[in-house]
Design a protein around this motif. Structure first.
Motif, PDB file in Angstrom:
ATOM      1  N   SER A 239       0.820  -1.210   0.000  1.00  0.00           N
ATOM      2  CA  SER A 239       0.000   0.000   0.000  1.00  0.00           C
ATOM      3  C   SER A 239       0.856   1.263   0.000  1.00  0.00           C
ATOM      4  O   SER A 239       0.522   2.255  -0.668  1.00  0.00           O
ATOM      5  CB  SER A 239      -0.938   0.004   1.210  1.00  0.00           C
ATOM      6  OG  SER A 239      -0.204  -0.099   2.411  1.00  0.00           O
ATOM      7  N   LEU A 240       1.974   1.237   0.725  1.00  0.00           N
ATOM      8  CA  LEU A 240       2.848   2.412   0.750  1.00  0.00           C
ATOM      9  C   LEU A 240       3.497   2.652  -0.612  1.00  0.00           C
ATOM     10  O   LEU A 240       3.572   3.794  -1.083  1.00  0.00           O
ATOM     11  CB  LEU A 240       3.930   2.229   1.816  1.00  0.00           C
ATOM     12  CG  LEU A 240       3.472   2.261   3.269  1.00  0.00           C
ATOM     13  CD1 LEU A 240       4.627   1.941   4.204  1.00  0.00           C
ATOM     14  CD2 LEU A 240       2.868   3.619   3.616  1.00  0.00           C
ATOM     15  N   ALA A 241       3.961   1.587  -1.254  1.00  0.00           N
ATOM     16  CA  ALA A 241       4.581   1.742  -2.572  1.00  0.00           C
ATOM     17  C   ALA A 241       3.568   2.231  -3.595  1.00  0.00           C
ATOM     18  O   ALA A 241       3.858   3.112  -4.410  1.00  0.00           O
ATOM     19  CB  ALA A 241       5.187   0.416  -3.014  1.00  0.00           C
ATOM     20  N   ALA A 242       2.364   1.658  -3.561  1.00  0.00           N
ATOM     21  CA  ALA A 242       1.321   2.097  -4.500  1.00  0.00           C
ATOM     22  C   ALA A 242       0.941   3.552  -4.244  1.00  0.00           C
ATOM     23  O   ALA A 242       0.729   4.325  -5.183  1.00  0.00           O
ATOM     24  CB  ALA A 242       0.094   1.199  -4.375  1.00  0.00           C
ATOM     25  N   ARG A 243       0.865   3.921  -2.972  1.00  0.00           N
ATOM     26  CA  ARG A 243       0.554   5.317  -2.640  1.00  0.00           C
ATOM     27  C   ARG A 243       1.638   6.252  -3.179  1.00  0.00           C
ATOM     28  O   ARG A 243       1.338   7.306  -3.754  1.00  0.00           O
ATOM     29  CB  ARG A 243       0.412   5.473  -1.129  1.00  0.00           C
ATOM     30  CG  ARG A 243       0.131   6.906  -0.669  1.00  0.00           C
ATOM     31  CD  ARG A 243       0.059   6.975   0.844  1.00  0.00           C
ATOM     32  NE  ARG A 243      -1.074   6.212   1.332  1.00  0.00           N
ATOM     33  CZ  ARG A 243      -2.304   6.715   1.465  1.00  0.00           C
ATOM     34  NH1 ARG A 243      -2.531   7.989   1.140  1.00  0.00           N
ATOM     35  NH2 ARG A 243      -3.274   5.978   1.913  1.00  0.00           N
ATOM     36  N   GLY A 244       2.894   5.872  -2.984  1.00  0.00           N
ATOM     37  CA  GLY A 244       3.982   6.716  -3.472  1.00  0.00           C
ATOM     38  C   GLY A 244       3.963   6.861  -4.978  1.00  0.00           C
ATOM     39  O   GLY A 244       4.126   7.971  -5.507  1.00  0.00           O
TER      40      GLY A 244
ATOM     41  N   TRP B  79       8.275  11.750   1.367  1.00  0.00           N
ATOM     42  CA  TRP B  79       7.832  12.309   2.654  1.00  0.00           C
ATOM     43  C   TRP B  79       6.472  11.752   3.050  1.00  0.00           C
ATOM     44  O   TRP B  79       6.252  11.376   4.213  1.00  0.00           O
ATOM     45  CB  TRP B  79       7.768  13.831   2.548  1.00  0.00           C
ATOM     46  CG  TRP B  79       7.087  14.464   3.733  1.00  0.00           C
ATOM     47  CD1 TRP B  79       7.652  14.754   4.949  1.00  0.00           C
ATOM     48  CD2 TRP B  79       5.714  14.852   3.812  1.00  0.00           C
ATOM     49  NE1 TRP B  79       6.711  15.307   5.781  1.00  0.00           N
ATOM     50  CE2 TRP B  79       5.523  15.379   5.113  1.00  0.00           C
ATOM     51  CE3 TRP B  79       4.653  14.813   2.920  1.00  0.00           C
ATOM     52  CZ2 TRP B  79       4.282  15.859   5.536  1.00  0.00           C
ATOM     53  CZ3 TRP B  79       3.409  15.286   3.337  1.00  0.00           C
ATOM     54  CH2 TRP B  79       3.231  15.806   4.628  1.00  0.00           C
ATOM     55  N   ALA B  80       5.540  11.674   2.077  1.00  0.00           N
ATOM     56  CA  ALA B  80       4.208  11.175   2.382  1.00  0.00           C
ATOM     57  C   ALA B  80       4.237   9.715   2.803  1.00  0.00           C
ATOM     58  O   ALA B  80       3.512   9.302   3.724  1.00  0.00           O
ATOM     59  CB  ALA B  80       3.299  11.349   1.155  1.00  0.00           C
TER      60      ALA B  80
ATOM     61  N   ALA C 295      13.814  -0.521  -0.431  1.00  0.00           N
ATOM     62  CA  ALA C 295      12.821  -1.164  -1.296  1.00  0.00           C
ATOM     63  C   ALA C 295      11.721  -0.194  -1.690  1.00  0.00           C
ATOM     64  O   ALA C 295      11.260  -0.184  -2.845  1.00  0.00           O
ATOM     65  CB  ALA C 295      12.230  -2.380  -0.586  1.00  0.00           C
ATOM     66  N   LEU C 296      11.276   0.642  -0.756  1.00  0.00           N
ATOM     67  CA  LEU C 296      10.244   1.643  -1.082  1.00  0.00           C
ATOM     68  C   LEU C 296      10.768   2.651  -2.097  1.00  0.00           C
ATOM     69  O   LEU C 296      10.064   3.016  -3.046  1.00  0.00           O
ATOM     70  CB  LEU C 296       9.802   2.354   0.195  1.00  0.00           C
ATOM     71  CG  LEU C 296       8.825   1.599   1.103  1.00  0.00           C
ATOM     72  CD1 LEU C 296       8.618   2.361   2.406  1.00  0.00           C
ATOM     73  CD2 LEU C 296       7.492   1.396   0.389  1.00  0.00           C
ATOM     74  N   THR C 297      11.992   3.110  -1.907  1.00  0.00           N
ATOM     75  CA  THR C 297      12.578   4.068  -2.846  1.00  0.00           C
ATOM     76  C   THR C 297      12.644   3.487  -4.250  1.00  0.00           C
ATOM     77  O   THR C 297      12.230   4.129  -5.227  1.00  0.00           O
ATOM     78  CB  THR C 297      13.986   4.465  -2.383  1.00  0.00           C
ATOM     79  OG1 THR C 297      13.912   5.046  -1.084  1.00  0.00           O
ATOM     80  CG2 THR C 297      14.601   5.453  -3.347  1.00  0.00           C
TER      81      THR C 297
ATOM     82  N   GLY D  86      14.652  11.847  -5.849  1.00  0.00           N
ATOM     83  CA  GLY D  86      13.864  12.639  -4.906  1.00  0.00           C
ATOM     84  C   GLY D  86      13.302  11.809  -3.775  1.00  0.00           C
ATOM     85  O   GLY D  86      13.337  12.219  -2.598  1.00  0.00           O
ATOM     86  N   ALA D  87      12.772  10.626  -4.091  1.00  0.00           N
ATOM     87  CA  ALA D  87      12.218   9.766  -3.044  1.00  0.00           C
ATOM     88  C   ALA D  87      13.300   9.306  -2.086  1.00  0.00           C
ATOM     89  O   ALA D  87      13.086   9.222  -0.866  1.00  0.00           O
ATOM     90  CB  ALA D  87      11.519   8.567  -3.685  1.00  0.00           C
ATOM     91  N   GLY D  88      14.488   9.000  -2.623  1.00  0.00           N
ATOM     92  CA  GLY D  88      15.578   8.555  -1.763  1.00  0.00           C
ATOM     93  C   GLY D  88      16.032   9.625  -0.787  1.00  0.00           C
ATOM     94  O   GLY D  88      16.425   9.315   0.347  1.00  0.00           O
ATOM     95  N   ILE D  89      15.976  10.894  -1.200  1.00  0.00           N
ATOM     96  CA  ILE D  89      16.407  11.979  -0.322  1.00  0.00           C
ATOM     97  C   ILE D  89      15.564  12.003   0.950  1.00  0.00           C
ATOM     98  O   ILE D  89      16.071  12.160   2.060  1.00  0.00           O
ATOM     99  CB  ILE D  89      16.322  13.331  -1.059  1.00  0.00           C
ATOM    100  CG1 ILE D  89      17.373  13.387  -2.166  1.00  0.00           C
ATOM    101  CG2 ILE D  89      16.503  14.494  -0.096  1.00  0.00           C
ATOM    102  CD1 ILE D  89      17.267  14.615  -3.038  1.00  0.00           C
ATOM    103  N   LEU D  90      14.249  11.835   0.803  1.00  0.00           N
ATOM    104  CA  LEU D  90      13.370  11.904   1.965  1.00  0.00           C
ATOM    105  C   LEU D  90      13.225  10.567   2.688  1.00  0.00           C
ATOM    106  O   LEU D  90      13.012  10.537   3.901  1.00  0.00           O
ATOM    107  CB  LEU D  90      11.989  12.406   1.532  1.00  0.00           C
ATOM    108  CG  LEU D  90      11.737  13.915   1.614  1.00  0.00           C
ATOM    109  CD1 LEU D  90      11.727  14.374   3.064  1.00  0.00           C
ATOM    110  CD2 LEU D  90      12.773  14.697   0.825  1.00  0.00           C
ATOM    111  N   LEU D  91      13.328   9.469   1.955  1.00  0.00           N
ATOM    112  CA  LEU D  91      13.140   8.172   2.599  1.00  0.00           C
ATOM    113  C   LEU D  91      14.404   7.679   3.314  1.00  0.00           C
ATOM    114  O   LEU D  91      14.314   7.043   4.363  1.00  0.00           O
ATOM    115  CB  LEU D  91      12.706   7.129   1.560  1.00  0.00           C
ATOM    116  CG  LEU D  91      11.218   7.120   1.190  1.00  0.00           C
ATOM    117  CD1 LEU D  91      10.968   6.190   0.008  1.00  0.00           C
ATOM    118  CD2 LEU D  91      10.372   6.686   2.382  1.00  0.00           C
TER     119      LEU D  91
END
Length: 426
Positions: free
Chosen positions: A194-199, A318-319, A341-343, A391-396
């Motif tokens: 759900s987190l990956a799909a949301r991102g 961030w979200a 993995a999320l990034t 960008g995702a990696g910077i915040l995650l």
């Protein structure tokens, strides 16, 4: 809700989605035919409307000009047959969104499988009917494409809407069983899908909004050129209305083009012609007014637009990180493996979504150099994947202080004691 009622409502939704899409083409064509020819030819209007609706769902049209027309216009007979496959994605967007709404409603009723299957079958039957009855001599389509492509848009939409609601609300079935199996994993890994799909959804939504805003600005700035092209076409009032409606239906396609421009790869407009932040080279284009929005030149400063996908990835990171719930401690919730993995997944989902949009927004507008226009899916996917992943990696992946963690100062000779003297002072 009873499954029979869910089936009936899902069937009605699919019929409305298909009928409204066809009606958008039928209504203006009917008025145009009466005004121009004085008598309505229902067969010709239906065949033309069916071709427009199919093109709007990415079905390629194979056009063959008659010999009489070639002789009257002096067109080279070698150009008598050509393909038109650049879709006005307004039709596909409406079908997808309407289907997602139908699937979500079926999931809330507790019978999402029934709703998805029924809606898809009815829509496929409608697409088959349109493909068979709308066949014409001058415009030919492949029967399997005319059936499969529109049905695919509806099927993906209705299934996506149903799974989204079933995942969040539960379905007492296969989705709950899958979530139960995921819940056995340690830490926050059960939340990973759900987190990956949301991102990924946040990234694609943000980039679409940015691209739409850029397109709006360009249409305002390049308004005089667009008006000049409209005036040079010498259209009457009805012709201007029809041209305007057609261009509105192509707005989603142009938004994808703007997205490709923002990401960096730009848009190809035939052999040797490209519009990109790094440089623009235009050749001879057809006199379609909306193409007046294309700039003759670009500034290297526009390369800074690539920071927008990076910002979209950072916002998604961030979200997603703010929704990580600690299961067994904050360290478990934010394990390095999970964050990596999320990034990577957010970047991959954004790249795949951008590539799919590029495929849908590319095609042929006519013969010759117009046989290939639109963004390059591979280049756009690579650019979006790198920019969003960064960008995702910077915040995650950036370290942050955990809730409740405090820094305790270490007393030394320079640290004042409770009596105002430094510790160790006499």
């Amino acid at each position: 809700m009873h499954r029979v009622l869910v089936s009936l409502l899902s069937a009605l939704d699919s019929l409305v989605a298909a009928a409204v899409g066809v009606a958008v083409a039928v209504a203006p064509l009917t008025v145009l035919w009466i005004v121009v020819f004085g008598a309505l030819d229902l067969g010709a209007v239906w065949q033309t409307s069916a071709a427009i609706w199919q093109l709007g769902h990415a079905v390629p049209l194979h056009v063959t000009l008659p010999d009489l027309y070639l002789a009257q216009t002096g067109i080279d007979p070698a150009l008598a047959g050509f393909a038109v496959s650049l879709p006005p994605l307004g039709f596909a967007a409406f079908t997808f969104l309407f289907a997602a709404r139908s699937g979500a409603r079926a999931a809330r009723a507790g019978a999402w499988v029934t709703g998805v299957v029924t809606g898809l079958l009815v829509f496929t039957a409608f697409a088959t009917l349109v493909a068979i009855t709308g066949a014409a001599a001058l415009v030919r389509v492949e029967l399997w494409q005319a059936i499969l492509f529109p049905s695919a848009f509806y099927g993906v939409g209705v299934l996506g809407g149903a799974i989204r609601v079933a995942w969040s609300d539960g379905d007492d079935g296969i989705i709950d069983e899958l979530r139960a199996r995921l819940d056995t994993r340690p830490g926050a890994w059960p939340e990973f899908p759900s987190l990956a799909a949301r991102g990924g959804a946040i990234v694609l939504t943000s980039l679409s909004g940015v691209a739409a805003l850029l397109l709006a600005v360009v249409l305002i700035v390049r308004g005089p050129q667009i008006v000049a092209l409209s005036q040079s076409a010498n259209l009457d009032g009805l012709g201007a209305v029809v041209m305007g409606l057609g261009q509105i239906l192509y707005l989603p396609t142009l938004i994808v083009w703007a997205l490709a421009f923002v990401a960096g790869p730009g848009v190809a407009l035939g052999a040797g012609a490209v519009v990109a932040p790094g440089g623009t080279q235009l050749g001879i284009l057809p006199g379609i007014p909306i193409l007046g929005a294309l700039p003759e030149s670009t500034s290297p400063w526009l390369l800074a637009l690539v920071l927008l996908p990076v910002a979209a990835g950072a916002f998604a990171g961030w979200a997603v990180r703010s929704r990580l719930s600690p299961r067994g401690g904050q360290a478990d919730a934010e394990s390095t493996g999970l964050l990596i993995a999320l990034t990577a997944t957010i970047g991959v989902l954004a790249a795949l979504g951008a590539a799919l949009l590029a495929v849908l927004a590319s095609g042929a507008l006519g013969p010759g150099r117009l046989s290939e226009v639109g963004p390059d899916p591979a280049a756009l996917a690579l650019a979006i994947g790198i920019e969003v992943g960064l960008g995702a990696g910077i915040l995650l992946l950036a370290p942050r202080r955990r809730p409740g963690e405090e820094t305790t100062p270490t007393p030394d000779a320079a640290t004042p004691g409770r009596d105002g003297w430094s510790d160790g002072a006499p």
